[in-house]
Scaffold this motif. Structure first.
Motif, PDB file in Angstrom:
ATOM      1  N   ALA A   2     -71.466  14.039  43.742  1.00  0.00           N
ATOM      2  CA  ALA A   2     -73.041  14.301  43.623  1.00  0.00           C
ATOM      3  C   ALA A   2     -73.272  15.541  42.569  1.00  0.00           C
ATOM      4  O   ALA A   2     -74.266  15.433  41.872  1.00  0.00           O
ATOM      5  CB  ALA A   2     -73.583  14.661  44.962  1.00  0.00           C
ATOM      6  N   ILE A   4     -81.265  10.865  45.014  1.00  0.00           N
ATOM      7  CA  ILE A   4     -80.813  11.133  46.243  1.00  0.00           C
ATOM      8  C   ILE A   4     -79.889   9.992  46.949  1.00  0.00           C
ATOM      9  O   ILE A   4     -78.626  10.388  47.549  1.00  0.00           O
ATOM     10  CB  ILE A   4     -81.876  11.656  47.367  1.00  0.00           C
ATOM     11  N   TYR A   5     -80.252   8.776  46.710  1.00  0.00           N
ATOM     12  CA  TYR A   5     -79.494   7.779  47.224  1.00  0.00           C
ATOM     13  C   TYR A   5     -77.991   7.804  46.629  1.00  0.00           C
ATOM     14  O   TYR A   5     -77.272   7.529  47.419  1.00  0.00           O
ATOM     15  CB  TYR A   5     -80.340   6.199  46.754  1.00  0.00           C
ATOM     16  N   TYR A   6     -78.011   8.031  45.423  1.00  0.00           N
ATOM     17  CA  TYR A   6     -76.731   8.087  44.692  1.00  0.00           C
ATOM     18  C   TYR A   6     -75.759   9.123  44.920  1.00  0.00           C
ATOM     19  O   TYR A   6     -74.678   9.232  45.216  1.00  0.00           O
ATOM     20  CB  TYR A   6     -77.066   8.018  43.295  1.00  0.00           C
ATOM     21  N   PHE A   7     -76.645  10.407  45.359  1.00  0.00           N
ATOM     22  CA  PHE A   7     -76.027  11.461  46.001  1.00  0.00           C
ATOM     23  C   PHE A   7     -75.367  11.109  47.104  1.00  0.00           C
ATOM     24  O   PHE A   7     -74.099  11.481  47.490  1.00  0.00           O
ATOM     25  CB  PHE A   7     -76.915  12.712  45.871  1.00  0.00           C
ATOM     26  N   GLN A   8     -76.041  10.447  48.018  1.00  0.00           N
ATOM     27  CA  GLN A   8     -75.613  10.156  49.248  1.00  0.00           C
ATOM     28  C   GLN A   8     -74.331   9.043  49.168  1.00  0.00           C
ATOM     29  O   GLN A   8     -73.333   9.069  49.965  1.00  0.00           O
ATOM     30  CB  GLN A   8     -76.779   9.501  50.220  1.00  0.00           C
ATOM     31  N   GLU A   9     -74.485   8.096  48.216  1.00  0.00           N
ATOM     32  CA  GLU A   9     -73.676   7.070  48.288  1.00  0.00           C
ATOM     33  C   GLU A   9     -72.316   7.653  47.467  1.00  0.00           C
ATOM     34  O   GLU A   9     -71.282   7.113  47.908  1.00  0.00           O
ATOM     35  CB  GLU A   9     -74.126   5.989  47.169  1.00  0.00           C
ATOM     36  N   TYR A  10     -72.449   8.591  46.616  1.00  0.00           N
ATOM     37  CA  TYR A  10     -71.080   9.004  45.999  1.00  0.00           C
ATOM     38  C   TYR A  10     -70.994  10.650  46.221  1.00  0.00           C
ATOM     39  O   TYR A  10     -71.152  11.247  45.347  1.00  0.00           O
ATOM     40  CB  TYR A  10     -71.209   8.874  44.443  1.00  0.00           C
ATOM     41  N   GLU A  11     -71.234  10.951  47.485  1.00  0.00           N
ATOM     42  CA  GLU A  11     -71.210  12.203  47.741  1.00  0.00           C
ATOM     43  C   GLU A  11     -70.169  13.292  47.157  1.00  0.00           C
ATOM     44  O   GLU A  11     -70.786  14.403  46.713  1.00  0.00           O
ATOM     45  CB  GLU A  11     -70.952  12.625  49.445  1.00  0.00           C
ATOM     46  N   HIS A  12     -69.131  12.756  46.977  1.00  0.00           N
ATOM     47  CA  HIS A  12     -68.040  13.764  46.425  1.00  0.00           C
ATOM     48  C   HIS A  12     -68.239  14.007  44.948  1.00  0.00           C
ATOM     49  O   HIS A  12     -67.850  14.835  44.429  1.00  0.00           O
ATOM     50  CB  HIS A  12     -66.414  13.089  46.497  1.00  0.00           C
ATOM     51  N   ASP A  44     -86.083   9.992  44.887  1.00  0.00           N
ATOM     52  CA  ASP A  44     -85.455   9.136  45.946  1.00  0.00           C
ATOM     53  C   ASP A  44     -84.251   8.457  45.456  1.00  0.00           C
ATOM     54  O   ASP A  44     -83.198   8.364  46.328  1.00  0.00           O
ATOM     55  CB  ASP A  44     -86.406   8.126  46.520  1.00  0.00           C
ATOM     56  N   PHE A  84     -81.329  17.321  48.510  1.00  0.00           N
ATOM     57  CA  PHE A  84     -79.847  17.302  48.963  1.00  0.00           C
ATOM     58  C   PHE A  84     -78.821  18.396  49.140  1.00  0.00           C
ATOM     59  O   PHE A  84     -78.126  18.328  50.129  1.00  0.00           O
ATOM     60  CB  PHE A  84     -79.285  16.077  47.844  1.00  0.00           C
TER      61      PHE A  84
END
Length: 185
Positions: free
Chosen positions: A16, A6-14, A3, A45
């Motif tokens: 990820a 995934i938060y970090y993937f969403q926060e720094y999508e470019h 979880d 993700f």
């Protein structure tokens, strides 16, 4: 843990993909943390196929980088961690085709710790290229099985996860009881 990832993937999508691969490399270098949480986050993700591919790239690069670092820094250490795994001890002395096939087969076995395979190869005589190719090829089927399993578990509702947890606790208890029983000669 996935979880948070995934938060970090969403926060720094470019970034990820790079975050995922970087964490996979760290997990491989540490050698004791299971990688399934990274695989789970990747599958959730990025989707099944892209997540599996990113997990493969991260794990393959992680094993290669860990091999290099282990070879540079750990070759002087004892071979004691390998005592429980005779095939891994055998790997220390193999070269060429024999080393390639043993690394490949050890990567296919899910119960052989990945970090120990890397460690055994690194302190042994196997070449960097042989290790990199055999390790990467061997990770493909193992990672597909892991990805499929993790994906199926992420699709469970809470009832399925509860049943799976109860079964896992029961299996751990059975194994623990068996190990406590004295073996007869």
């Amino acid at each position: 843990m996935e979880d948070r990832l995934i938060y970090y993937f969403q926060e720094y999508e470019h970034f990820a993909i790079f975050i995922s691969i970087g964490i996979s490399i760290i997990v491989a270098v540490l050698g004791v943390i299971p990688s399934f949480f990274v695989t789970a986050a990747n599958l959730i993700f990025f989707g099944f196929w892209m997540g599996t591919f990113i997990s493969f790239v991260g794990e393959a690069l992680g094993a290669i980088i860990a091999f290099y670092l282990y070879r540079k820094g750990l070759k002087k250490f004892s071979q004691k961690p390998l005592d429980k795994y005779p095939k891994l001890k055998q790997l220390v002395h193999l070269k060429g085709k024999e080393a390639f096939y043993l690394i490949l087969s050890l990567r296919l076995l899910p119960f052989v710790p990945s970090g120990l395979v890397t460690f055994a190869g690194a302190i042994g005589s196997v070449s960097f290229i042989t290790f990199a190719i055999a390790s990467s090829i061997g990770k493909i089927p193992a990672l597909l099985i892991e990805a499929y399993s993790v994906y199926q578990i992420t699709q469970f509702e809470w009832q399925g996860k509860m049943i799976l947890s109860i079964v896992a606790i029961y299996l751990i208890f059975v194994v623990w009881k068996k190990r406590k029983q004295p073996t007869s000669a």
